[in-house]
Write a protein that holds these residues in place. Structure first.
Motif, PDB file in Angstrom:
ATOM      1  N   GLY A 426      -6.030  58.974 146.812  1.00  0.00           N
ATOM      2  CA  GLY A 426      -6.114  57.701 147.510  1.00  0.00           C
ATOM      3  C   GLY A 426      -7.419  56.991 147.227  1.00  0.00           C
ATOM      4  O   GLY A 426      -7.951  56.263 148.074  1.00  0.00           O
ATOM      5  N   ARG A 427      -7.929  57.156 145.996  1.00  0.00           N
ATOM      6  CA  ARG A 427      -9.208  56.565 145.602  1.00  0.00           C
ATOM      7  C   ARG A 427      -9.029  55.760 144.321  1.00  0.00           C
ATOM      8  O   ARG A 427      -8.303  56.167 143.415  1.00  0.00           O
ATOM      9  CB  ARG A 427     -10.265  57.651 145.343  1.00  0.00           C
ATOM     10  N   SER A 428      -9.719  54.637 144.227  1.00  0.00           N
ATOM     11  CA  SER A 428      -9.774  53.929 142.949  1.00  0.00           C
ATOM     12  C   SER A 428     -10.504  54.799 141.948  1.00  0.00           C
ATOM     13  O   SER A 428     -11.382  55.601 142.310  1.00  0.00           O
ATOM     14  CB  SER A 428     -10.503  52.593 143.110  1.00  0.00           C
ATOM     15  N   LEU A 429     -10.148  54.639 140.681  1.00  0.00           N
ATOM     16  CA  LEU A 429     -10.746  55.471 139.640  1.00  0.00           C
ATOM     17  C   LEU A 429     -11.127  54.596 138.456  1.00  0.00           C
ATOM     18  O   LEU A 429     -10.318  53.798 137.968  1.00  0.00           O
ATOM     19  CB  LEU A 429      -9.760  56.562 139.210  1.00  0.00           C
ATOM     20  N   VAL A 430     -12.360  54.748 138.012  1.00  0.00           N
ATOM     21  CA  VAL A 430     -12.850  54.062 136.820  1.00  0.00           C
ATOM     22  C   VAL A 430     -12.842  55.064 135.675  1.00  0.00           C
ATOM     23  O   VAL A 430     -13.638  56.007 135.655  1.00  0.00           O
ATOM     24  CB  VAL A 430     -14.270  53.502 137.026  1.00  0.00           C
ATOM     25  N   ASN A 431     -11.895  54.900 134.760  1.00  0.00           N
ATOM     26  CA  ASN A 431     -11.820  55.778 133.588  1.00  0.00           C
ATOM     27  C   ASN A 431     -12.553  55.089 132.447  1.00  0.00           C
ATOM     28  O   ASN A 431     -12.051  54.134 131.861  1.00  0.00           O
ATOM     29  CB  ASN A 431     -10.352  56.029 133.209  1.00  0.00           C
ATOM     30  N   ILE A 432     -13.762  55.554 132.155  1.00  0.00           N
ATOM     31  CA  ILE A 432     -14.579  54.897 131.144  1.00  0.00           C
ATOM     32  C   ILE A 432     -14.843  55.856 129.991  1.00  0.00           C
ATOM     33  O   ILE A 432     -15.364  56.949 130.181  1.00  0.00           O
ATOM     34  CB  ILE A 432     -15.897  54.353 131.751  1.00  0.00           C
ATOM     35  N   SER A 433     -14.444  55.420 128.808  1.00  0.00           N
ATOM     36  CA  SER A 433     -14.549  56.241 127.606  1.00  0.00           C
ATOM     37  C   SER A 433     -15.496  55.597 126.608  1.00  0.00           C
ATOM     38  O   SER A 433     -15.723  54.379 126.640  1.00  0.00           O
ATOM     39  CB  SER A 433     -13.158  56.414 126.977  1.00  0.00           C
ATOM     40  N   THR A 434     -16.001  56.395 125.683  1.00  0.00           N
ATOM     41  CA  THR A 434     -16.834  55.866 124.616  1.00  0.00           C
ATOM     42  C   THR A 434     -16.038  54.931 123.715  1.00  0.00           C
ATOM     43  O   THR A 434     -16.571  53.963 123.173  1.00  0.00           O
ATOM     44  CB  THR A 434     -17.401  57.011 123.769  1.00  0.00           C
ATOM     45  N   VAL A 435     -14.738  55.235 123.534  1.00  0.00           N
ATOM     46  CA  VAL A 435     -13.915  54.461 122.599  1.00  0.00           C
ATOM     47  C   VAL A 435     -12.607  53.952 123.207  1.00  0.00           C
ATOM     48  O   VAL A 435     -11.970  53.063 122.658  1.00  0.00           O
ATOM     49  CB  VAL A 435     -13.592  55.305 121.345  1.00  0.00           C
TER      50      VAL A 435
END
Length: 502
Positions: A426-435
């Protein structure tokens, strides 16, 4: 079922299951895939069930994790696929025995329609739990529940977690299989076709009728997530500082109203406390934007222990950090190096340094809020997901480096795992990748922001802050344990022990 039919059916089941994961990610194929695998082993002896399960497992794992051979070649790819297929073989033996033993012990129509599928689904769930736990922490990729991020049952992850969702999917399929195959075959238990269709329809309708968990959010936080697209791969041959420079260049220093900036895994490369050049680059960002920066680096303790670390950097320097608790076996460290070096010395020799699992909490204060931190492979760990929610995380920052899997489905599969974690917690998620693939996902699993893969850019997003506690973050661990042990105990209780002794 004759072996000439069962073996092709098991292969078809494995291939359909592979297609349910990205790419193409056709989640609905998971249902006929499970049905094929169940029907193939039904009524088989243990040895044949094992071979059927193994063949189906190979048909699934070889295409599903083809990305494992992107740089290192076919040896690690096939080694992992063949090893993981052995788990499906083991689970297939248990399921084949359940169809013989439990069906005999519970001969009633209700028992075969409702009870037997529950045991089968529990055994399948137990196999997924076991393969995701052992050895070396396990490999939790490829779970049925993870294939359903775009499906109509995805919202159930907030109630029962990913493993619980596996149980729901397999149970629904097993009920239909029982209605079509098991019940009509019993003496005096023939059930008319309209009743079977109505029963299956009512079951699916009942599951779909469960509402989405009422996730509570309170306010937002404006996050700039930066995808530098630098040469971050193991074999990219980047000069020291190239990845860091790419991240700085891709950061929009003029972004307005940002509460903090987040970079991917190992984006700062080296420990800024030890490298003044790195510290200066980080200072150039935080001094201009006047907000904290969450970045990643390889750090080393005074005793020489290496960690894959995520840290918070402000105008006052290093504030807090989290060390990755799930380093990747044979990727970030080599377990039992003395043994595997003898089997594949050239491959093992490529990994010259071993990262040590961290012990710090995976929730850090950032810009006035609490952020849960997941570094790459951490996202597959059920326990770490629960720890973030219980630790008060209001948003999850999933930092990763997918550069070694350029052009494969690995980043898309990991993104869908992250999506399921957002729903589960129940949480927002920031999926941040190098590419790539870099996206911001809200608590319902919906993508609210994204950037193109393999592009140096950033996204500035108002990210909702979660405040509620889902049932999954409180009880899914206990539920998984009950399902796994329950299925095994019921199977053992139904075994024909007395007959064998006589």
């Amino acid at each position: 079922m004759p072996v000439g039919v069962a073996f092709p059916l098991a292969v078809i089941g494995g291939l359909l299951l592979a297609l349910s994961f990205p790419s193409p990610g056709w989640w609905f194929l998971a249902y006929p895939a499970v049905a094929c695998l169940l029907v193939a082993v039904m009524g088989q002896r243990a040895r044949r069930a094992a071979w059927l399960g193994y063949l189906g497992g190979v048909a699934f794992w070889v295409p599903a994790i083809s990305w494992a051979g992107r740089y290192l070649g076919p040896v690690p790819w096939f080694a992992l696929a063949l090893f993981e297929a052995a788990y499906l073989a083991l689970g297939s033996v248990a399921i084949a025995l359940a169809y013989r033993w439990v069906a005999r012990a519970v001969p009633s129509t209700a028992g075969r329609v409702w009870g037997l599928p529950a045991v089968v689904a529990a055994l399948w769930t137990g196999r997924e739990w076991f393969s995701g736990s052992w050895p070396y922490g396990g490999f939790a990729w490829g779970r049925i529940g993870l294939s359903q991020s775009q499906g109509p049952f995805a919202h159930l992850a907030a109630y029962v977690g990913v493993l619980g969702l596996t149980f729901v999917v397999v149970y629904c399929v097993a009920v239909v299989v029982s209605l079509v195959v098991v019940v009509p075959s019993g003496p005096g238990l023939s059930v008319r076709a309209p009743f079977r269709v109505a029963t299956a329809g009512l079951l699916v309708a009942a599951v779909l009728a469960v509402p989405a968990w009422p996730t509570a959010v309170r306010g937002t936080v404006r996050v700039e997530s930066v995808q530098g697209n630098g040469p971050a791969g193991y074999f990219d041959g980047a000069a020291p500082g190239e990845v860091l420079a790419a991240q700085v260049a891709a950061t929009d220093l003029a972004a307005k109203g940002v509460d903090f900036v987040v970079w991917p895994e190992a984006s700062a490369e080296y420990d800024p406390r030890q490298q003044p050049v790195v510290a200066s680059a980080l200072d150039s960002v935080v001094d201009t934007m006047h907000v904290p920066l969450v970045a990643g680096a390889i750090t080393q303790t005074s005793s020489g222990v290496l960690h894959n670390t995520s840290f918070v950097w402000t105008t006052d320097g290093w504030q807090s950090s989290y060390d990755k608790k799930r380093p990747v076996p044979f990727g970030e460290y080599v377990p039992d190096r003395w043994f595997f070096s003898k089997l594949a010395p050239s491959l093992i020799g490529l990994l010259q340094r071993d990262y040590t699992p961290g012990t710090k909490p995976n929730v850090l204060p950032v810009g006035g809020i609490q952020a849960g931190i997941a570094i790459c492979f951490d996202i597959v760990d059920d326990g770490l997901t629960t720890d973030m929610a219980r630790g008060g995380a209001q948003v999850i920052l999933a930092q990763t480096n997918n550069a070694d899997f350029d052009g494969t489905d690995e980043n898309l599969q990991q993104l869908e795992i992250a999506r399921m974690r957002a729903i589960e917690t129940g949480r927002s998620l920031v999926n941040i990748s190098t590419v790539g693939a870099s996206q911001v996902i809200d608590p319902s699993g919906r993508t609210i922001d994204r950037v193109p893969a393999y592009t140096a850019t950033s996204m500035v997003t108002d990210v909702p802050l979660g405040t509620s506690t889902t049932p999954a973050t409180r009880f899914s661990g206990d539920l998984s344990l009950v399902l796994c042990l329950g299925g095994l105990l019921v199977l053992l209780a139904c075994a024909p022990w007395r007959r064998r002794r006589s």
